[in-house]
Design an enzyme around this catalytic site. Structure first.
Site, PDB file in Angstrom:
ATOM      1  N   PHE A 120       0.857  -1.181   0.000  1.00  0.00           N
ATOM      2  CA  PHE A 120       0.000   0.000   0.000  1.00  0.00           C
ATOM      3  C   PHE A 120       0.891   1.228   0.000  1.00  0.00           C
ATOM      4  CE2 PHE A 120      -4.674  -0.131   1.470  1.00  0.00           C
ATOM      5  CZ  PHE A 120      -4.993  -1.080   0.516  1.00  0.00           C
ATOM      6  N   GLN A 233      -9.153  13.796   4.143  1.00  0.00           N
ATOM      7  CA  GLN A 233      -8.422  13.199   3.019  1.00  0.00           C
ATOM      8  C   GLN A 233      -9.295  13.194   1.766  1.00  0.00           C
ATOM      9  OE1 GLN A 233      -7.399   8.850   3.107  1.00  0.00           O
ATOM     10  NE2 GLN A 233      -5.335   9.649   3.094  1.00  0.00           N
ATOM     11  N   HIS A 235      -9.663  11.844  -2.223  1.00  0.00           N
ATOM     12  CA  HIS A 235      -9.222  10.902  -3.255  1.00  0.00           C
ATOM     13  C   HIS A 235      -9.408  11.551  -4.627  1.00  0.00           C
ATOM     14  CE1 HIS A 235      -9.136   7.297  -5.783  1.00  0.00           C
ATOM     15  NE2 HIS A 235      -8.549   6.679  -4.786  1.00  0.00           N
ATOM     16  N   LEU A 244     -15.675   5.525  -5.379  1.00  0.00           N
ATOM     17  CA  LEU A 244     -14.292   5.602  -5.836  1.00  0.00           C
ATOM     18  C   LEU A 244     -14.033   4.770  -7.086  1.00  0.00           C
ATOM     19  CD1 LEU A 244     -12.102   5.428  -2.617  1.00  0.00           C
ATOM     20  CD2 LEU A 244     -12.990   7.410  -3.824  1.00  0.00           C
ATOM     21  N   GLU A 247      -7.078   3.622  -8.207  1.00  0.00           N
ATOM     22  CA  GLU A 247      -5.909   4.005  -8.978  1.00  0.00           C
ATOM     23  C   GLU A 247      -5.601   3.008 -10.097  1.00  0.00           C
ATOM     24  OE1 GLU A 247      -3.711   6.043  -6.059  1.00  0.00           O
ATOM     25  OE2 GLU A 247      -1.813   5.436  -6.940  1.00  0.00           O
ATOM     26  N   ARG A 278      -1.017  11.043  -5.644  1.00  0.00           N
ATOM     27  CA  ARG A 278      -2.448  11.241  -5.478  1.00  0.00           C
ATOM     28  C   ARG A 278      -2.870  12.700  -5.291  1.00  0.00           C
ATOM     29  NH1 ARG A 278      -5.652   7.353  -1.216  1.00  0.00           N
ATOM     30  NH2 ARG A 278      -5.559   5.501  -2.518  1.00  0.00           N
ATOM     31  N   HIS A 343     -12.764  11.551   1.383  1.00  0.00           N
ATOM     32  CA  HIS A 343     -12.696  10.121   1.667  1.00  0.00           C
ATOM     33  C   HIS A 343     -12.614   9.804   3.161  1.00  0.00           C
ATOM     34  CE1 HIS A 343     -12.039   6.000   0.798  1.00  0.00           C
ATOM     35  NE2 HIS A 343     -10.791   5.963   1.159  1.00  0.00           N
ATOM     36  N   ARG A 378      -3.801  10.159   6.305  1.00  0.00           N
ATOM     37  CA  ARG A 378      -3.844   8.773   6.743  1.00  0.00           C
ATOM     38  C   ARG A 378      -3.270   7.848   5.673  1.00  0.00           C
ATOM     39  NH1 ARG A 378      -7.083   4.764   5.380  1.00  0.00           N
ATOM     40  NH2 ARG A 378      -8.466   6.147   4.231  1.00  0.00           N
TER      41      ARG A 378
END
Lengths: 566, 237
Positions: A120, A233, A235, A244, A247, A278, A343, A378
């Site tokens: 991740f 946050q 996205h 969403l 990616e 991002r 998000h 995060r």
């Protein structure tokens, strides 16, 4: 209206996602003598924890160390996380995985039979445990299964509308049952708020429609602080309704296109194009939209057509399904409308490392709380972890608190309840402000002024607009007094909660004159540790006036960097 | 275009339902759940329905659309409305509380009846665990599907067997039974076998297969049921 029933418990938990349920299970297993009620405005398995796909981070591999996970989390959060809290998060992470496995979760395993782990972003090794691409769903259902097993008292579809406290002492929650219309008073010695995030204050959000910051607002009204609430946050690519598009679509070669047909990432990141970091992709998309190069629907397009039907079907079947079901677009034939989408709520109720708020008997865990572990941004895979680790931890610290403290002094409780019911009654009547209109206005202001681009002028305007909107909320009236599945009432109460959080966010954001993590200001583009390596704390007085203060970040062993680079 | 929606209405506490037609302006991409939001915000603030994630993972918004159970959030409105008035009803085989809100009590009772949780004699986790050593590929595939179940009750709503026999636990609870029955970590194996073969249990399924058709997550409940049935008959022989 009258309170129809009184319930007495040692512990009342508001929210039945990963944090609330793991707390309830921990207490039920370790302290079966204590009585626990779990209240949720939806059935537990409908909680938003279930929407998390990716996984849950833990240094469970033999050659991994929690210290590495610790550093990655600190750095990912731009060093705004408290180091004692991040240590608990990462050191206790394997324990959370073991609990979940024991409770029945179907974690994927590698060829040696160990927990499989995927990579991740922002982490130096594969550390994310998972259940296929449905980790949150699988874990939420596992916890609910064990709640059935342990006979936890779950009050599902009970909507909490007020928190009763006497000064700085918690007394109970007022809630109504959607099914029967019963109004219940849950008198309890302690309360855990575990109601998730508040992403719905934005008009573009990946959050479930239920993520309206209920617990945060109740805590704020009761005198607790919201910490670092300016950090949300975002996205880069969500469908118009916020769902969403991962990616992966860009990873396989998708183009981002504006209304002139231009691959606009050429202007912003010619080297990386669509695969730039991002936050850069998100800001580039938003800039195109703000400057009038978006399509009529306020989105740009993610174009996959050049990949061809075969590759789309083979490599991106889920993205294709999501686009077809939720946006009515087959990416083989048409480009997908996308725009940045809020998000995750990094900030939340100010609690200490034992999940305790400054109000005696009041605790918070998960996205609702800010311990803090995520700092200014995060890491993927740390949200489920936060909910699990601090859910379990609160399930240990609350019994310890109960052991040491007497129950609250209930003198004067009746008068407090009467006042609360008067407040509730005052919500009903004819005329007044229109809830859907106010909600849409709040959503617009938050996106326009507190979204990807923030600066003094935009935010001062936004703060004034949110304050005005908040005042107008006082005139909201609900026509129907029938409490059985009354969507008009629920949406009105939720709007009240959201406006508290939005207002607090606006206040804290204007004053943070730096850029850090998700808080990006074009007038102060650099991180400023000398002045802002500290937590914002927003409190509210009884008249509703908000005040802003700061507290230094807890630093135990790691010197914060002055610049974040990957 | 304007879409026409013919919707089941029922006031709370009243026994007589009625129907009401709404005209909603539709734009491409709009889901049936978004049509409900528009009706609630613009036409009737009292209009009640369930929602949460609007991304087909929470299982809140299942209703019957033109007679078949489906998630409102996962159904595009425009293609349906182009074919005529869209008929919306609450889920079947469950009582209705108000408008599109079904009472799930009997659904959760059936769920609870199969003891839907892992019971392990050893109160510990597995440091090392090889699923593939214990289950074959088909079983693993079906187990993964069982984990996908979002408990939306679409299968329960449209199960003809449940409609004629209210003792039958229904497809969803059967899937749950399967999920723990084949879990090699579980210690209630014989209890689960007895439950599956007792009246109203998994064996009472008549294989109509509606559950397979309506499931929004492709859980294939009938396949799970057939796994259990096959094992029961093998152990009896």
């Amino acid at each position: 209206m009258q309170i129809n029933e009184r319930f007495d418990y040692d512990i009342v938990i508001m929210g039945a996602g990963l944090a609330g349920l793991s707390a309830a299970l921990t207490i039920a297993e370790q302290h079966p003598d204590l009585s626990v009620a779990v209240l949720s405005k939806v059935h537990p398995v409908r909680s938003h924890s279930g929407a998390a796909q990716g996984g849950i981070n833990a240094a469970v591999a033999a050659d991994d160390k929690w210290e590495d996970h610790y550093y990655d989390t600190l750095k990912g959060g731009w060093f705004l996380g408290d180091q004692d809290a991040v240590r608990i998060l990462t050191e206790q992470a394997p324990n959370a995985i073991y609990h979940l496995d024991r409770w029945g979760a179907h974690f994927d395993r590698d060829e040696h039979g160990h927990f499989a782990q995927r990579p991740f972003g922002g982490q130096r090794r594969n550390r994310t445990c998972y259940v296929a691409d449905k980790t949150g769903h699988a874990l939420l259902n596992t916890l609910y299964e064990q709640a059935v097993h342990l006979n936890v008292d779950v009050f599902d579809e009970w909507f909490v509308f007020d928190l009763i406290h006497h000064g700085d002492e918690f007394l109970g929650l007022l809630a109504f049952a959607n099914k029967t219309g019963t109004i219940g008073y849950f008198a309890a010695k302690t309360c855990l708020l575990a109601t998730g995030g508040a992403g719905r204050i934005y008009g573009q959000s990946s959050n479930a429609l239920i993520n309206t910051g209920d617990g945060m607002a109740l805590a704020l009204r009761a005198g607790a602080a919201l910490k670092d609430i300016e950090f949300f946050q975002i996205h880069p690519t969500g469908l118009p309704n916020g769902i969403l598009i991962t990616e992966g679509a860009r990873g396989e070669g998708g183009y981002l296109i504006n209304k002139d047909g231009e691959r606009f990432m050429q202007k912003y990141a010619p080297q990386f194009m669509e695969l730039a970091p991002r936050d850069l992709v998100a800001r580039s998309i938003q800039r195109e939209i703000n400057e009038g190069r978006g399509f009529g629907d306020g989105c740009v397009r993610l174009d996959l057509r050049h990949l061809g039907a075969e590759k789309i079907k083979a490599k991106l079947p889920q993205i294709r399904e999501i686009a077809m079901y939720f946006a009515g677009v087959d990416p083989i034939e048409q480009p997908i409308p996308v725009r940045p989408t809020v998000h995750y709520t990094m900030g939340g109720i100010d609690v200490d490392i034992n999940c305790a708020a400054p109000i005696k008997g009041l605790f918070a865990a998960g996205e609702t709380a800010c311990v803090s572990v995520h700092g200014a941004n995060r890491l993927g895979g740390n949200s489920l972890l936060d909910a699990m680790v601090f859910g379990i931890r609160s399930g240990e610290t609350i019994p310890a608190y109960l052991h040491a403290a007497d129950g609250p002094d209930r003198t004067g409780e009746e008068a407090l309840l009467e006042a609360a019911m008067d407040r509730f009654d005052a919500l009903f009547g004819d005329g007044g402000e229109d809830v859907p209109a106010l909600r849409m206005e709040m959503e617009r202001i938050m996106v326009a002024s507190f979204g990807l681009f923030r600066n003094q002028e935009l935010m001062e305007k936004g703060l004034a607009e949110i304050s005005a909107l908040h005042r107008r909320y006082a005139d909201v009236r609900v026509k129907s007094t029938d409490l059985v599945f009354n969507p008009e009432l629920i949406r009105a109460l939720e709007l009240g909660f959201m406006l508290e959080v939005a207002h607090a966010c606006a206040l804290a954001a204007v004053d943070r004159r730096e850029s850090r993590g998700s808080h990006y200001r074009d007038d102060f583009p650099a991180m400023d540790n000398a002045h802002f390596l500290r937590h914002s704390l927003v409190t509210r007085d009884a008249q509703g006036a908000l005040a802003l203060a700061y507290r230094d970040v807890t630093i135990t062993d790691t010197k914060p960097l002055d610049e974040i680079k990957y | 275009m304007k879409g026409r929606f013919d919707i089941f209405r029922k006031r709370a506490g009243e026994s007589d339902p009625y129907r009401q037609e709404f005209e909603v302006e539709l734009i491409p991409g709009m889901t049936v759940l978004e049509v409900f939001h528009a009706i609630q915000a613009e036409h009737d603030p009292s209009f009640a329905y369930r929602y949460s994630c609007r991304g087909a993972i929470c299982g809140s918004c299942a209703v019957r659309i033109n007679g078949t159970a489906a998630l409102a959030c996962k159904t595009q409105a425009l293609p349906l409305a182009e074919q005529g008035t869209v008929r919306i009803d609450p889920l079947g085989n469950l009582p209705t509380i108000k408008d599109l809100v079904a009472d799930f009590d009997i659904f959760w009772e059936a769920y609870d009846s199969v003891r839907p949780y892992l019971e392990r004699a050893e109160e510990t986790h597995d440091d090392v665990m090889f699923w593939a050593d214990k289950l074959d590929a088909k079983q693993l595939d079906q187990l993964s599907r069982a984990v996908d179940c979002i408990k939306c009750a679409s299968c329960f709503s449209d199960c003809p067997k449940r409609a004629e026999d209210e003792n039958f636990i229904g497809p969803q609870a059967s899937v749950q039974l399967f999920k723990f029955y084949i879990d090699p970590r579980d210690d209630l194996h014989s209890m689960r076998r007895d439950a599956a073969s007792s009246p109203g249990g998994v064996v009472d399924c008549d294989s109509h297969a509606n559950c397979v058709k309506v499931c929004p997550k492709d859980v294939r409940p009938l396949r799970a049921i057939n796994f259990v049935k096959k094992e029961l008959s093998a152990t009896q022989e």
